[in-house]
Design an enzyme around this catalytic site. Structure first.
Site, mmCIF file in Angstrom:
data_model
loop_
_atom_site.group_PDB
_atom_site.id
_atom_site.type_symbol
_atom_site.label_atom_id
_atom_site.label_comp_id
_atom_site.label_asym_id
_atom_site.label_seq_id
_atom_site.Cartn_x
_atom_site.Cartn_y
_atom_site.Cartn_z
ATOM 1 N N TYR A 135 -11.261 1.810 23.414
ATOM 2 C CA TYR A 135 -10.376 2.949 21.808
ATOM 3 C C TYR A 135 -10.919 3.980 22.139
ATOM 4 C CZ TYR A 135 -12.550 4.733 17.703
ATOM 5 O OH TYR A 135 -12.537 5.925 16.525
ATOM 6 N N ASP A 149 -9.907 -0.397 16.626
ATOM 7 C CA ASP A 149 -11.674 -0.577 15.988
ATOM 8 C C ASP A 149 -12.545 -1.784 15.408
ATOM 9 O OD1 ASP A 149 -11.485 0.825 13.478
ATOM 10 O OD2 ASP A 149 -12.952 1.138 13.988
ATOM 11 N N CYS A 158 -1.989 -8.791 1.247
ATOM 12 C CA CYS A 158 -2.964 -9.330 2.170
ATOM 13 C C CYS A 158 -2.562 -10.394 2.374
ATOM 14 C CB CYS A 158 -4.671 -8.983 1.931
ATOM 15 S SG CYS A 158 -5.547 -9.570 2.925
ATOM 16 N N CYS A 200 -7.890 -1.742 -3.053
ATOM 17 C CA CYS A 200 -7.458 -2.108 -1.823
ATOM 18 C C CYS A 200 -5.855 -1.721 -2.381
ATOM 19 C CB CYS A 200 -7.036 -2.978 -1.135
ATOM 20 S SG CYS A 200 -6.253 -3.280 0.841
ATOM 21 N N CYS A 213 -11.525 -2.234 3.191
ATOM 22 C CA CYS A 213 -11.875 -3.306 3.607
ATOM 23 C C CYS A 213 -12.829 -3.681 4.229
ATOM 24 C CB CYS A 213 -10.686 -4.145 4.395
ATOM 25 S SG CYS A 213 -9.923 -5.595 4.906
ATOM 26 N N CYS A 246 -11.347 -5.346 -2.565
ATOM 27 C CA CYS A 246 -10.086 -6.161 -2.782
ATOM 28 C C CYS A 246 -9.344 -5.520 -4.023
ATOM 29 C CB CYS A 246 -9.943 -7.488 -2.733
ATOM 30 S SG CYS A 246 -10.294 -8.523 -1.466
ATOM 31 N N GLU A 263 -16.592 10.830 18.041
ATOM 32 C CA GLU A 263 -16.727 9.087 18.979
ATOM 33 C C GLU A 263 -17.176 8.657 19.448
ATOM 34 O OE1 GLU A 263 -14.717 7.288 17.439
ATOM 35 O OE2 GLU A 263 -13.192 9.065 16.434
#
Length: 329
Positions: free
Chosen positions: A158, A176, A247, A241, A231, A238, A75
């Site tokens: 975060y 995030d 969406c 997706c 995305c 798309c 992270e």
DNA sequence: TAGACGTGGCA
DNA sequence: TTGCCAAGTCT
């Protein structure tokens, strides 16, 4: 749970077409986007998590035997740095410092050196400081509570949520840049989220967070991965997706970004570039470096001095006697 | 809260 | 080639 997914999917399509063909829906007048019903939200969870199960990248910090320390190191490294560049350095760090206490025993300079060219080397210093705090205050174990994590150097909203969620399976809003973009498009119908995280975004994310702890943790990882792989910021896929059909951005015709300009980052000629060059020289040398050598990295003396002073002030560089400099011992 | 803070890949 | 973008944090 697998069985009734088909049913929910049917219900979802029905409710969406009803909403689309009925201009005067109950929530249509509200300022924000209408909140989806519980069935629609549960459907969303299943679609995204199922997609994640099929498409998640096989990353070392996601391995079943990866500990919280591996997650935490990843992270830190992933803050503003792409996965592909983090991969080899993360592996080196975990091999060299398998536990927080191992890193804490090193000098901060060694952490900065091993950080290599990941960028933003203050993160290395903060990770070293976090490891020290973990060794001293938490018995060498990465804490599992959000507020304890948040108290560590270099851990913000975060990262605290991410470590608690990914390492310990806890339920947190993990917001995030990927998740924010996914929700901007899916829920708000805009191409990009606002420049700074807003209360509205936190509300949206909180409202969509699964109630069950384990599912919430899965959802957090899945929405991030969806943002990273599908995305995407520049060219969203798309066609691949799992939630394209619902969406808001797609349904609005994928309008271009119309808000304030997205924050650009200039680099050439800045102090950051000079700092980067100075630190590169110091990382490469196991011995203290004379001022004269550092002077060679940048032509302009005022800016050069300011950059070096800044590095010293940040604790990234240690000045010695006789005009010598080195990474902090 | 806006700006500082590294580096490299891709369109 | 230039500019955007990458799992943010700190002040």
């Amino acid at each position: 749970m697998c069985e009734d997914r088909k049913d929910m999917s049917t219900d979802l399509r029905d409710s969406r077409s009803r909403a689309a063909s009925t201009p005067s829906g109950p929530s249509a007048a509200a300022a924000g986007p209408p909140a989806p019903g519980p069935r629609a939200v549960a459907e969303l969870h299943d679609l995204v998590i199922d997609w994640f199960d099929e498409n998640a990248r096989d990353l070392p910090w996601r391995a079943p035997d990866a500990g919280a320390w591996s997650v935490m190191v990843s992270e830190f490294m992933l803050q503003q740095t792409p996965v592909s560049r983090v991969l080899p350095v993360h592996q080196e760090w975990l091999a060299r410092w398998p536990r927080p206490a191992d890193l804490a025993q090193e000098s901060p300079g060694e952490a900065v050196r091993a950080w290599g060219r990941l960028g933003y080397p203050r993160r290395a210093l903060r990770l070293h400081a976090a490891a020290t705090a973990i060794a001293q205050r938490h018995g060498g174990e990465v804490p599992r509570e959000h507020d304890e994590l948040l108290a560590l150097p270099g851990v913000g909203e975060y990262t605290a949520a991410a470590v608690a969620s990914f390492a310990y399976g806890r339920r947190h809003v993990v917001l995030d840049t990927n998740v924010r973009r996914v929700f901007a498009r899916l829920v708000s119908g805009t191409a990009y989220p606002p420049n700074a995280t807003t209360a509205a975004e936190r509300r949206t994310a909180g409202g969509l967070l699964p109630a069950d702890e384990a599912t919430a943790a899965r959802w957090a990882a899945a929405t991030m991965e969806l943002g990273a792989l599908v995305c995407a910021a520049r060219s969203p896929a798309c066609g691949s997706c799992p939630v394209a059909a619902r969406c808001a951005w797609r349904l609005a015709g994928s309008p271009a970004h119309d808000g304030p300009p997205r924050r650009g980052q200039t680099y050439a000629g800045t102090d950051r570039q000079v700092r980067g060059r100075l630190l590169a020289v110091l990382r490469a040398s196991s011995d203290p470096v004379p001022q004269a050598v550092l002077d060679g990295v940048w032509h302009e003396p005022v800016q050069r001095a300011r950059a070096l002073d800044g590095l010293v002030a940040d604790g990234l560089v240690e000045p010695l006697a006789d005009g010598l400099y080195r990474l902090p011992a």
